[in-house]
Design a protein around this motif. Structure first.
Motif, PDB file in Angstrom:
ATOM      1  N   TYR A   1      78.380 -78.472 -25.600  1.00  0.00           N
ATOM      2  CA  TYR A   1      78.838 -79.172 -24.415  1.00  0.00           C
ATOM      3  C   TYR A   1      78.627 -78.332 -23.166  1.00  0.00           C
ATOM      4  CZ  TYR A   1      81.508 -82.123 -27.665  1.00  0.00           C
ATOM      5  OH  TYR A   1      81.879 -82.960 -28.677  1.00  0.00           O
TER       6      TYR A   1
ATOM      7  N   ILE B   1      79.128 -88.543 -19.718  1.00  0.00           N
ATOM      8  CA  ILE B   1      78.582 -87.517 -20.611  1.00  0.00           C
ATOM      9  C   ILE B   1      77.095 -87.795 -20.781  1.00  0.00           C
ATOM     10  CG2 ILE B   1      78.706 -86.401 -22.865  1.00  0.00           C
ATOM     11  CD1 ILE B   1      81.558 -87.360 -23.143  1.00  0.00           C
TER      12      ILE B   1
ATOM     13  N   THR C   1      75.801 -83.129 -23.298  1.00  0.00           N
ATOM     14  CA  THR C   1      75.812 -82.738 -24.703  1.00  0.00           C
ATOM     15  C   THR C   1      74.437 -83.024 -25.286  1.00  0.00           C
ATOM     16  OG1 THR C   1      77.094 -82.866 -26.766  1.00  0.00           O
ATOM     17  CG2 THR C   1      76.620 -84.944 -25.645  1.00  0.00           C
TER      18      THR C   1
ATOM     19  N   GLN D   1      85.676 -85.428 -27.583  1.00  0.00           N
ATOM     20  CA  GLN D   1      84.892 -85.948 -26.468  1.00  0.00           C
ATOM     21  C   GLN D   1      85.306 -87.366 -26.066  1.00  0.00           C
ATOM     22  OE1 GLN D   1      83.885 -85.101 -29.507  1.00  0.00           O
ATOM     23  NE2 GLN D   1      81.968 -86.071 -30.126  1.00  0.00           N
TER      24      GLN D   1
END
Length: 254
Positions: A181, A217, A128, A207
Motif C-alpha cells: 500500500y 484506491i 495498491t 482496506q
C-alpha cells in the motif's frame, strides 16, 4: 510530472501468532527484516526507508545492519496504525509506503509500480497492486480479489469469487490483490483515526475501511505474486522452490 517526497515504512511487530518472531528469522544468513529493508531501499523514487517497531530487539537488529528504526506503541492493532504514528516524524513526506515485513522476496520494481500514480501526478488517496488471478485460487478465501473501474480505481475487495459470471464475458480481467500500500499523508492520518468499518469486519480486510469512507484506491497491475512468509510451512516451501538455500529460526532464549 509532480514531485513527491516518498517515505517507505516497514511496520515490524515482534510477536506473530502463526510464526513467532518471524521478522528475526534468518534466510541465507540475513534476517527477514534485513531482506525486506534491502529490497525496499533498492526501489527508485523512495527517499528513505524506515523501520517502525514495538520491540528493542528489532530496533537493535535494524541498527546492526545500518537501518533507521524507531520505537512505536505496542498497542497498535494494524500496520497502518503503526505507520501513522511513525509518519508524524516525517512532516515533509507527501506519500508513505507500507512495506510489510513478511515479504523478503519483494521485488523493487513492485514498489516502483505502486508509487507510479503519484509520480505521474494522479494523487489518489491510496494505491495498491494487483496481479492476474490464478483460476485455481478463485475459490480460496485466503486469496483476496479486487474489482476495479475503468480508471483503475478499486470498487471492492473480497475473499469471495468476484465477479460472478452469470453471463460469459470475454477479456474481463480478474485480479488478485497484492498486499502493498501507499497512502497520501492526509489519507493515512484520516484512516488511522477511523473505527473499523462493517465491511472491514465482515471480510477481515482493512482496506475496506478506506473504501467505505469514500477514499480512492488506485490499483496498478503487476505480472505476478511473490511468496510471503507467514508460517513455518511458507519457509519450507520457499526452500523447496529454490528461493532460499537455508533458514534459521530465531530463538529468543539465545
Amino acid at each position: 510530472m509532480n514531485l513527491f517526497h516518498i517515505t517507505a515504512i516497514i511496520p515490524a511487530r515482534y510477536q506473530s501468532s502463526r510464526l513467532p518472531y518471524k521478522i528475526l528469522h534468518k534466510l541465507d544468513g540475513k534476517s527477514m527484516l534485513q531482506w525486506v529493508h534491502e529490497r525496499a531501499s533498492q526501489s527508485e523514487g523512495i527517499d528513505e526507508v524506515v523501520i517502525a517497531t514495538d520491540h528493542e530487539l528489532i530496533q537493535e537488529e535494524a541498527e546492526r545492519f545500518g537501518a533507521t528504526a524507531m520505537m512505536t506503541s505496542a498497542d497498535h492493532q494494524s500496520g497502518t496504525d503503526r505507520i501513522a504514528e511513525a509518519a508524524e516524524k516525517f512532516p515533509d513526506a507527501d506519500v508513505f509506503v507500507n512495506v510489510q515485513g513478511d515479504q523478503p522476496f519483494l521485488e523493487s520494481s513492485m514498489i516502483e509500480k505502486l508509487i507510479e500514480p503519484y509520480r505521474l501526478g494522479l494523487e489518489p488517496d491510496m494505491a495498491t497492486l494487483a496481479c492476474p488471478l490464478d483460476q485455481q485460487e478463485i475459490g480460496n478465501p485466503n486469496t483476496v480479489k479486487v474489482a476495479v473501474n475503468r480508471k483503475n480505481i478499486a470498487m471492492f475487495f473480497t475473499r469471495s469469487p468476484i465477479p460472478y459470471f452469470r453471463n460469459q464475458v470475454e477479456d474481463l480481467p480478474v485480479y488478485q490483490h497484492v498486499g502493498l500500500y501507499a497512502y497520501s499523508a492526509a489519507a493515512l492520518q484520516k484512516i488511522s483515526r477511523l473505527n473499523a468499518s462493517k465491511l472491514e469486519l465482515a471480510e477481515g480486510l482493512e482496506q475496506m475501511r478506506a473504501l467505505e469512507e469514500g477514499l480512492s484506491i488506485y490499483v496498478s497491475t503487476y505480472d505476478k505474486m511473490v511468496p510471503e512468509i507467514n508460517t513455518l510451512e511458507d519457509l519450507e516451501k520457499a526452500q523447496e522452490m529454490g528461493l532460499i538455500d537455508n533458514y534459521t529460526l530465531y530463538n529468543k532464549e539465545e
